[in-house]
Design a protein around this motif. Sequence first.
Motif, PDB file in Angstrom:
ATOM      1  N   ILE A  75       0.826  -1.206   0.000  1.00 47.58           N
ATOM      2  CA  ILE A  75       0.000   0.000   0.000  1.00 47.58           C
ATOM      3  C   ILE A  75       0.861   1.256   0.000  1.00 47.58           C
ATOM      4  N   ASP A  76       2.036   1.183   0.617  1.00 50.13           N
ATOM      5  CA  ASP A  76       2.944   2.335   0.635  1.00 50.13           C
ATOM      6  C   ASP A  76       3.269   2.831  -0.769  1.00 50.13           C
ATOM      7  N   GLY A  77       3.304   1.925  -1.738  1.00 53.60           N
ATOM      8  CA  GLY A  77       3.654   2.310  -3.107  1.00 53.60           C
ATOM      9  C   GLY A  77       2.456   2.478  -4.020  1.00 53.60           C
ATOM     10  N   ALA A  78       1.246   2.464  -3.439  1.00 53.74           N
ATOM     11  CA  ALA A  78       0.036   2.539  -4.255  1.00 53.74           C
ATOM     12  C   ALA A  78      -0.518   3.957  -4.302  1.00 53.74           C
ATOM     13  N   ASP A  79      -1.291   4.229  -5.334  1.00 57.78           N
ATOM     14  CA  ASP A  79      -2.044   5.478  -5.425  1.00 57.78           C
ATOM     15  C   ASP A  79      -3.447   5.309  -4.874  1.00 57.78           C
ATOM     16  N   VAL A  80      -3.988   4.095  -4.972  1.00 56.31           N
ATOM     17  CA  VAL A  80      -5.373   3.829  -4.593  1.00 56.31           C
ATOM     18  C   VAL A  80      -5.455   2.504  -3.847  1.00 56.31           C
ATOM     19  N   ILE A 101      -3.052   6.055   5.333  1.00 51.87           N
ATOM     20  CA  ILE A 101      -2.788   7.401   4.835  1.00 51.87           C
ATOM     21  C   ILE A 101      -1.679   8.070   5.634  1.00 51.87           C
ATOM     22  N   ALA A 102      -1.519   7.682   6.894  1.00 50.80           N
ATOM     23  CA  ALA A 102      -0.389   8.206   7.665  1.00 50.80           C
ATOM     24  C   ALA A 102       0.930   7.764   7.040  1.00 50.80           C
ATOM     25  N   ARG A 103       0.978   6.551   6.522  1.00 49.00           N
ATOM     26  CA  ARG A 103       2.185   6.030   5.884  1.00 49.00           C
ATOM     27  C   ARG A 103       2.330   6.535   4.448  1.00 49.00           C
ATOM     28  N   ASN A 104       1.204   6.714   3.762  1.00 49.63           N
ATOM     29  CA  ASN A 104       1.205   7.117   2.360  1.00 49.63           C
ATOM     30  C   ASN A 104       0.227   8.279   2.201  1.00 49.63           C
ATOM     31  N   PRO A 105       0.670   9.511   2.456  1.00 51.78           N
ATOM     32  CA  PRO A 105      -0.250  10.658   2.520  1.00 51.78           C
ATOM     33  C   PRO A 105      -1.017  10.928   1.229  1.00 51.78           C
ATOM     34  N   ARG A 106      -0.534  10.437   0.085  1.00 48.72           N
ATOM     35  CA  ARG A 106      -1.227  10.687  -1.180  1.00 48.72           C
ATOM     36  C   ARG A 106      -2.264   9.610  -1.506  1.00 48.72           C
ATOM     37  N   LEU A 107      -2.435   8.655  -0.625  1.00 45.91           N
ATOM     38  CA  LEU A 107      -3.283   7.507  -0.920  1.00 45.91           C
ATOM     39  C   LEU A 107      -4.760   7.891  -0.993  1.00 45.91           C
ATOM     40  N   LEU A 174      -7.332  13.107  -8.995  1.00 42.67           N
ATOM     41  CA  LEU A 174      -7.035  14.407  -9.612  1.00 42.67           C
ATOM     42  C   LEU A 174      -6.713  15.448  -8.541  1.00 42.67           C
ATOM     43  N   GLU A 175      -7.476  15.431  -7.454  1.00 44.00           N
ATOM     44  CA  GLU A 175      -7.236  16.394  -6.384  1.00 44.00           C
ATOM     45  C   GLU A 175      -5.909  16.126  -5.688  1.00 44.00           C
ATOM     46  N   ALA A 176      -5.558  14.859  -5.510  1.00 46.55           N
ATOM     47  CA  ALA A 176      -4.308  14.507  -4.846  1.00 46.55           C
ATOM     48  C   ALA A 176      -3.099  14.963  -5.658  1.00 46.55           C
ATOM     49  N   GLY A 180      -1.317  16.957  -3.184  1.00 47.29           N
ATOM     50  CA  GLY A 180      -0.382  16.033  -2.563  1.00 47.29           C
ATOM     51  C   GLY A 180      -0.983  15.265  -1.406  1.00 47.29           C
ATOM     52  N   GLN A 181      -2.298  15.373  -1.216  1.00 45.14           N
ATOM     53  CA  GLN A 181      -2.953  14.722  -0.085  1.00 45.14           C
ATOM     54  C   GLN A 181      -4.034  13.744  -0.570  1.00 45.14           C
TER      55      GLN A 181
END
Length: 375
Positions: A75-80, A101-107, A174-176, A180-181
């Motif tokens: 999940i750390d390397g995922a977008d979704v 999301i704490a680990r991957n803020p753009r998730l 798109l918003e992320a 960046g969030q």
Amino acid sequence: MAGPLAGVKVVEMNAIGPAPFATMLLADMGAEVIRIDRQQSGFLNGDDSVIGRGRRSLVIDPRKPGATDVLLRLIDGADVLIEGFRPGVMERLGLGPEVCIARNPRLVYGRMTGWGQSGPLAQTAGHDLNYLAITGALHAMGHADRPPTPPLHLVGDMGGGAMFLAFGVVCALLEARRSGQGQVVDAAICDGAALLSTMYYEFKQGGQWTDRGENIFDGGAPFYGCYTCADGGFISIGSIEPQFYQQLLTLCQIDDPLFKNQWDRSLWPAQREKLQALFATRTRDQWCALLEGSDVCFAPVLDFSEAPAYAHSQARGAFMDSDGVSHPAPAPRLSRTPAQAGSKASNGQHSEEILRELGLDAAAIAALRETGAIA
């Protein structure tokens, strides 16, 4: 040619219902999807299913030691991330949105449920019919002299659920990219199905919607509905606009004064009875020969075996064949980066490949097998 979502990485926690269909839509559009499977196939969308196309499969049991750490690395390397469990299940597995999301803020964390993540029914079991029942839409479907007719689960699961989940995920992606969030997408079937009913609420408030079976779009209008033909086949008529209605009368040689006033609802039952008698005089193919291609708004009613062979669908390539199974092709059509249906994966087909991509060596993979985390 790469699809419009090429480069987007999705982790899917395989479940039943609309979540796998939403993920299929993302995969068709080019997203790279890794499906987290259980060791046994799920009902309706398990091993080698059409809806499971376009994924790689990792079989891992998140309840076993070491599994959660592997999934978090993935999940750390995922977008979704997409999941379709009852609220609280992912949290109990240590994979809730706060942790991820704490680990991957753009998730973008997509959650698919029937009732939603909150509300008094959130923890209650249900199915498409139940979610649709509370929206007002189910009450409007069917005949006036019997209970509402359960529709196929296109309106709830697939329309109000999967489509809105996919739409919400793409919006959040798109918003992320701008902020960046990441964020949580709470897609509830009852919410989406209610939103699909917006026009009918407008009709109701404007006095244009009465009881079930007495309206234009619910079979009440004789010029908008289905009829039985001489051979037992069915046709559909949708001659709502006056010019289309007039063409229906002209082509069918209807000169009965009963049909002069299209919008007199008191005449609709008698008009429908006469149209049914008329359409029963010819076969479906004969009515096609007369009405197809006109502005009557006409089409034959095809079954699932007939639809893929229909000339219009053939011309558009609306269906495709995979291993002898005919099924719908990806949609909608994009001119420059078209969607493409990927291949189907058996459960666990890519497990070792994915684990090695995460940096696990042979010893680490063997340890996961020893604990039963992977098959």
